[in-house]
Design a protein around this motif. Structure first.
Motif, PDB file in Angstrom:
ATOM      1  N   VAL A  13       0.816  -1.199   0.000  1.00  0.00           N
ATOM      2  CA  VAL A  13       0.000   0.000   0.000  1.00  0.00           C
ATOM      3  C   VAL A  13       0.856   1.258   0.000  1.00  0.00           C
ATOM      4  N   LYS A  14       1.999   1.257   0.699  1.00  0.00           N
ATOM      5  CA  LYS A  14       2.846   2.438   0.782  1.00  0.00           C
ATOM      6  C   LYS A  14       3.495   2.762  -0.548  1.00  0.00           C
ATOM      7  N   ASP A  15       3.470   1.836  -1.478  1.00  0.00           N
ATOM      8  CA  ASP A  15       4.139   2.043  -2.753  1.00  0.00           C
ATOM      9  C   ASP A  15       3.172   2.489  -3.839  1.00  0.00           C
ATOM     10  N   THR A  16       2.105   3.231  -3.453  1.00  0.00           N
ATOM     11  CA  THR A  16       1.098   3.628  -4.428  1.00  0.00           C
ATOM     12  C   THR A  16       1.609   4.684  -5.390  1.00  0.00           C
ATOM     13  N   LYS A  17       2.700   5.388  -5.030  1.00  0.00           N
ATOM     14  CA  LYS A  17       3.287   6.355  -5.949  1.00  0.00           C
ATOM     15  C   LYS A  17       4.756   5.994  -6.126  1.00  0.00           C
ATOM     16  N   VAL A  22       3.918   7.993 -10.983  1.00  0.00           N
ATOM     17  CA  VAL A  22       2.562   7.728 -11.467  1.00  0.00           C
ATOM     18  C   VAL A  22       1.745   7.059 -10.358  1.00  0.00           C
ATOM     19  N   TRP A  23       0.638   7.681  -9.998  1.00  0.00           N
ATOM     20  CA  TRP A  23      -0.209   7.126  -8.954  1.00  0.00           C
ATOM     21  C   TRP A  23      -0.821   5.805  -9.390  1.00  0.00           C
ATOM     22  N   LYS A  24      -0.938   4.885  -8.428  1.00  0.00           N
ATOM     23  CA  LYS A  24      -1.619   3.614  -8.659  1.00  0.00           C
ATOM     24  C   LYS A  24      -2.542   3.346  -7.487  1.00  0.00           C
ATOM     25  N   PRO A 312      -5.802   3.197 -15.285  1.00  0.00           N
ATOM     26  CA  PRO A 312      -5.367   1.826 -15.594  1.00  0.00           C
ATOM     27  C   PRO A 312      -5.142   0.947 -14.365  1.00  0.00           C
ATOM     28  N   SER A 313      -5.102   1.545 -13.162  1.00  0.00           N
ATOM     29  CA  SER A 313      -4.892   0.743 -11.952  1.00  0.00           C
ATOM     30  C   SER A 313      -6.180   0.508 -11.166  1.00  0.00           C
TER      31      SER A 313
END
Length: 425
Positions: A13-17, A22-24, A312-313
């Motif tokens: 979850v912490k790796d969403t950006k 690019v945001w995911k 896209p995510s």
């Protein structure tokens, strides 16, 4: 209660950006450690109860504020600009000032008029006041003035909320499949958008996407020519044109026919008034005063809907996977800066709105803060500026592979170019 819903969230979850900026979306329903989704009741319990209190007087103050800004901008503009092209022509200093001035007016007046558009949308949802009769009265006036068939769109927009991100029974901005876009089963570009993309190239096709959405997308949708759902009101497969204007349109059940007639009659009445204005004042003044702002208002409303449900995510669901909570939580909040003031924060608090559309917009900030705390990784907020997000969505969200299971938007940019000349049709 604050972090209950997100306690089972996946470790990434912490790796969403990521490093590429690019945001995911932090929620992946296919992940083995995907958190269990809360029920609608559990989500509602996390929001302060007073956020659901509606006030017709409070809402009317915003109506007065918005139309006061509309009148003020028109008064200032008409005081300094003439509706006739300067005698020196457009390619003169006076002509350039005239052209730029009216375009500035069109943009900001369209931006301001998006406020009443959103308030009429609140009326359709029952969030404007406790009285639905009063809601419909105000909503009909505000939407009809902007050539929106109020009751028709009220019905289809309610379906959009009931079936958000449902690939079969969704309404508005429903993704099409690769096959529907001209891709063969083996991924070859045979026709339609798949072929157009190859001819146009990545960037030009993205510009084309933006144009078709923001400039012609809204009238095409109302006429039943783009972005409608796959099913009629009775659940049968939609065939032919299902538009917002004909009482017999298969979008609507028979008991709604009088309301559809009233909606269309109102739009025709406004068109008649515009026609009378053209006869009295000329075509150019009507285009400058009404037409330009109208186009910008349409662009804003389509932009919001497009970006709220496209990334896209963020997953799209077939009937076998879709649930109401899954669909509602697939909505995305985004920052719109100063435009949040004019548009009643419809784009920055849209997750709350999709979960509880009966909640008045002026309570949505507080509700969004509570939802963010409770939902954790299930809450989608993309901090990307809206214009950059628009370009990214135009570049990456073109089609889905199928209408079953969990699907994600795919891009024609990633489809290999065909070796033989594609057929454009």
């Amino acid at each position: 209660m604050g972090k209950g819903a997100g306690s089972g969230g996946r470790a990434s979850v912490k790796d969403t950006k990521p490093a590429d900026g690019v945001w995911k979306s932090p929620y992946n329903p296919l992940a083995k450690d995907a958190p269990k989704l809360p029920t609608k009741g559990q989500i509602k319990a996390a929001i302060p109860a007073h956020c659901f209190n509606r006030s017709g007087l409070h809402s009317m103050l915003y109506v007065a504020r918005d139309y006061a800004m509309v009148a003020a901008l028109y008064f200032v503009t008409s005081s300094v600009l003439n509706t006739s092209i300067p005698d020196a022509g457009l390619f003169s200093v006076d002509g350039a000032i005239w052209f730029v001035g009216w375009n500035i007016y069109a943009f900001w007046q369209g931006t301001i008029l998006t406020g009443p558009w959103v308030l009429a949308h609140e009326c359709g949802h029952g969030a404007f006041s406790p009285s639905q009769s009063f809601n419909d009265f105000m909503g009909y006036i505000m939407h009809t003035a902007l050539l929106v068939p109020y009751f028709s769109w009220q019905y289809t927009h309610a379906k959009h909320h009931r079936r958000t991100n449902n690939l079969i029974d969704g309404e508005s901005h429903v993704p099409t499949t690769g096959k529907e876009n001209g891709l063969s089963d083996n991924g070859a570009r045979e026709s339609f958008y798949a072929a157009w993309h190859e001819i146009m190239g990545d960037d030009a096709f993205a510009v084309f996407q933006i144009f078709t959405h923001l400039v012609v997308g809204w009238p095409l949708y109302l006429m039943g020519l783009a972005s409608t759902g796959r099913l009629n009101y009775d659940g049968s497969k939609a065939e032919g044109i299902i538009d917002h204007y004909r009482p017999q349109s298969m979008m609507f059940p028979p008991k709604w026919r009088f309301k559809i007639f009233m909606s269309t009659s109102g739009v025709l009445g406004v068109l008649g008034l515009l026609g009378k204005a053209v006869m009295e004042f000329g075509l150019l003044p009507v285009l400058l005063v009404y037409g330009g702002p109208y186009m910008w208002t349409n662009a804003w409303l389509v932009l919001y809907t497009w970006l709220q449900h496209s990334d896209p995510s963020v997953p799209q669901y077939g009937e076998d996977e879709w649930t109401w909570v899954k669909g509602a939580l697939s909505t995305i909040d985004r920052p719109y800066g100063i435009f949040c003031f004019f548009h009643h924060k419809i784009g920055s608090t849209h997750v709350a709105h999709h979960l509880f559309h009966e909640m008045p917009f002026y309570k949505a900030d507080e509700a969004t803060a509570a939802l963010k705390e409770y939902l954790g990784p299930l809450y989608n907020y993309d901090p990307t500026p809206w214009y950059k997000a628009m370009w990214r969505v135009a570049m990456t969200c073109h089609y889905v592979e199928d209408t079953n299971g969990v699907q994600y938007y795919k891009s024609f940019n990633d489809v290999p170019r065909t070796k033989k000349k594609a057929k454009v049709s």
